[in-house]
Design a protein around this motif. Structure first.
Motif, short mmCIF file in Angstrom:
data_model
loop_
_atom_site.label_atom_id
_atom_site.label_comp_id
_atom_site.label_asym_id
_atom_site.label_seq_id
_atom_site.Cartn_x
_atom_site.Cartn_y
_atom_site.Cartn_z
N LYS A 152 57.14 -1.06 -13.19
CA LYS A 152 56.94 -0.49 -14.06
C LYS A 152 58.16 0.21 -14.17
CE LYS A 152 52.05 0.47 -13.00
NZ LYS A 152 51.09 1.66 -12.54
N SER A 153 58.34 1.50 -15.52
CA SER A 153 59.54 2.51 -15.15
C SER A 153 59.30 3.03 -13.79
CB SER A 153 59.34 2.66 -16.48
OG SER A 153 60.25 1.62 -17.82
N VAL A 154 60.10 4.09 -13.41
CA VAL A 154 59.92 4.87 -11.79
C VAL A 154 61.63 5.40 -12.39
CG1 VAL A 154 58.10 3.31 -10.53
CG2 VAL A 154 61.05 3.01 -10.91
N THR A 155 61.03 6.60 -11.43
CA THR A 155 62.38 7.66 -11.27
C THR A 155 63.48 6.94 -9.93
OG1 THR A 155 61.99 9.08 -13.13
CG2 THR A 155 64.23 9.30 -11.40
N LEU A 156 64.03 6.30 -10.31
CA LEU A 156 64.57 6.03 -8.98
C LEU A 156 66.24 7.16 -8.01
CD1 LEU A 156 64.85 4.25 -6.20
CD2 LEU A 156 66.67 2.85 -8.08
N PHE A 157 65.87 7.67 -7.17
CA PHE A 157 66.89 8.92 -6.47
C PHE A 157 67.03 8.48 -4.91
CE2 PHE A 157 63.97 11.45 -8.57
CZ PHE A 157 64.56 12.76 -8.83
N MET A 158 68.56 7.86 -5.18
CA MET A 158 69.39 6.97 -4.49
C MET A 158 69.79 8.11 -3.96
SD MET A 158 71.30 3.42 -4.54
CE MET A 158 71.66 3.80 -6.43
N GLU A 159 71.27 7.83 -2.60
CA GLU A 159 72.31 8.93 -2.11
C GLU A 159 72.44 7.91 -0.75
OE1 GLU A 159 71.51 12.96 -0.09
OE2 GLU A 159 69.45 11.93 -0.70
N PRO A 160 73.86 8.05 -0.46
CA PRO A 160 74.32 7.45 1.21
C PRO A 160 73.95 7.51 1.76
CG PRO A 160 76.11 8.75 -0.33
CD PRO A 160 74.60 8.92 -1.06
N SER A 161 73.68 6.84 3.15
CA SER A 161 73.45 7.11 3.99
C SER A 161 73.96 7.86 5.46
CB SER A 161 72.31 6.37 4.58
OG SER A 161 71.75 6.56 5.66
N GLN A 162 74.29 7.66 6.72
CA GLN A 162 75.42 7.53 7.67
C GLN A 162 74.82 6.31 8.86
OE1 GLN A 162 75.62 11.44 9.03
NE2 GLN A 162 75.72 12.47 7.43
N MET A 163 74.10 5.80 8.56
CA MET A 163 74.02 4.91 9.44
C MET A 163 74.21 3.80 8.88
SD MET A 163 69.67 3.11 9.82
CE MET A 163 69.15 4.32 10.55
N SER A 164 74.87 2.70 9.66
CA SER A 164 76.01 1.75 9.02
C SER A 164 75.08 0.65 8.70
CB SER A 164 76.67 1.51 10.54
OG SER A 164 75.92 0.88 11.33
N VAL A 165 75.06 -0.88 8.61
CA VAL A 165 73.85 -1.98 7.98
C VAL A 165 74.44 -2.46 9.71
CG1 VAL A 165 74.59 -4.15 7.16
CG2 VAL A 165 75.29 -2.66 6.03
N ASP A 166 75.39 -2.83 10.79
CA ASP A 166 74.54 -3.06 11.62
C ASP A 166 73.65 -2.29 12.40
OD1 ASP A 166 75.98 -4.97 11.60
OD2 ASP A 166 78.08 -3.33 12.53
N ASP A 167 73.61 -0.78 12.83
CA ASP A 167 72.28 -0.22 13.14
C ASP A 167 71.04 -0.04 12.35
OD1 ASP A 167 74.09 1.70 14.17
OD2 ASP A 167 74.69 3.43 13.52
N PHE A 168 71.58 -0.53 10.86
CA PHE A 168 70.07 -0.71 10.03
C PHE A 168 69.94 -1.82 10.50
CE2 PHE A 168 68.14 -2.22 6.32
CZ PHE A 168 67.09 -1.05 5.79
N TYR A 169 70.40 -3.35 11.22
CA TYR A 169 69.47 -4.39 11.57
C TYR A 169 69.38 -4.21 13.08
CZ TYR A 169 69.16 -6.49 6.47
OH TYR A 169 68.98 -5.98 5.38
N ASP A 170 70.13 -3.87 13.70
CA ASP A 170 69.45 -3.75 15.27
C ASP A 170 68.08 -3.53 15.80
OD1 ASP A 170 70.79 -3.71 18.00
OD2 ASP A 170 70.98 -1.87 17.73
#
Length: 167
Positions: free
Chosen positions: A94-112
């Protein structure tokens, strides 16, 4: 870039053992904030699909692919957000409204995967940090423990004096 709002087609959700892949399509040639979106690709962002009750969650912004008819945005969400991701399923296709903003988390922290216990603290209005008083400090860690005995590894060492051995 603060917060980007995009009207998108929530094209698909695909799950594997460690992550959920979300794909959104922006129809047409015009994409607002194109340079900023390209700059965010490969980083962690905070996502919110407005129509769902999933709330916000961190996601890896995997890629932006543009062709003559659409722009494809791909995101990875870790498996630990399953309770939120389930709330997105009714909106796929379906069509949706996507809100996106940068995070302070790094990719390494995300997958840790390794969780660690940190020190609990509160930050006062003046910017000072106050540690919860029941926690052990590094100074306390060394107290109350006996000093290790020094071990003499010299096999020729004796406890008697040399004079006693000659008699």
């Amino acid at each position: 870039m603060t917060n980007t709002k995009l009207n998108v087609l929530f094209k698909k959700m695909q799950k594997d053992d460690k992550k959920e892949v979300l794909e959104f399509h922006v129809q047409g040639n015009e994409l607002p904030n194109t340079q900023e979106l390209v700059g965010l690709a490969g980083s962690i962002v905070i996502l919110n699909v407005d129509e769902s009750k999933a709330g916000t969650f961190n996601a890896e912004f995997v890629s932006v692919q543009k062709d003559s008819k659409k722009t494809t945005l791909k995101f990875n969400i870790k498996g630990d957000s399953d309770d939120k991701v389930i709330k997105l399923y009714p909106h796929a296709g379906k069509s949706v409204t996507l809100f996106m903003e940068p995070s302070q988390m790094s990719v390494d922290d995300f997958y840790d995967e390794e969780e660690y216990e940190g020190i609990e603290y509160k930050i006062d209005k003046d910017g000072t940090a106050n540690v919860v008083p029941d926690q052990m400090s590094l100074d306390e860690e060394g107290q109350g423990q006996d000093e290790p005995e020094e071990k003499d590894d010299d096999p020729f060492a004796t406890t008697a004096s040399d004079d006693d051995l000659l008699d």
